[in-house]
Motif scaffolding. Sequence first.
Motif: not given
Length: 237
Positions: A105-114
Motif C-alpha cells: 500500500a504505497t505509491n513509492d516505487a523505491g520502497v517496493k523495489e527495496a
Amino acid sequence: GGSSSGSAVAVAAGLVDVALGTDTTGSVRVPAAMCGLYGMRPTHGLISLDGVCKLAPSYDTVGWVAHDPQQLLAVGAGLLPNLPSEPKPPPRRIIMAGDAFDRFATNDAGVKEALRVRALSVADVAADGGAVETICLGQDLLTAAPSLAEFASAYRTSPKCDNTVRQIDGLEALGETMRSEQRLEFWGVLGEWSETCNPQLTAAVEARIAWARGSVDADAVAKANAATVVRAEVQSA
C-alpha cells in the motif's frame, strides 16, 4: 493493530518473553510487525483450537509472538507436532511471488523495489546455493484453479459503486473469495448473538458486524462457496 495487539505490546514492552494470540487474517502477524517482533501463524488446523472463541473457523489459528527467532522456535517446539529436532537441509529451490510486491500500500516505487531486493537477498541466503525463482503468482493461480479464473473473469465491483465488470488477477480473486467465506462464517458464529443480545459496540466493530450481516445475500454466498472449490483445486494442482 489486530485482535492480538495486546500480545504484541506485552512482548515489546518486556512484560513477557513470548505471548500467544489468534490469527484469522493477520491478527498476530500485523501487530508483531508493527512492534518490530516475530509473529507466527502456523498451518491451519495444526494446533488445536479447543477452548478458543471462534471467528471464521476455516481461517482461525493459534499463533504466537516473540522477540527473536530462537524464542519463536522454542515456542514452536512445544506447540507444533512432530517438529524435527535437527535443522533441515536448505531447500534446493525457493519460489517467490514477484507480483506480490506490487500490492504494497504505497505509491513509492523505491520502497517496493527495496522490499523486493531485500526479499531476494533473504531468499538467496536461505537457499544456500539453491535456485531462487520469481513467478507471477496471480497468473499461475488462474491456471491452477479454473473456477478461480471463471470467478475473476466475471468479477463485478460492488453495486454501491458502479457494478461494472473489472478484470482481476488470481491473487485478488483469491482474496475476494476468502473474504466472502470469512464474512459468511463470521455471521454464522456471531450473527445470532449480535441480533439477540444487542451488544454495545464501538463504531468500528459495528461496521464489521454490518459487513458480516450482508453475507447472507445470494451473491455473497456464491462467492463464499467458490472459496471451497478453489481451495480444492489449488491443493490438487
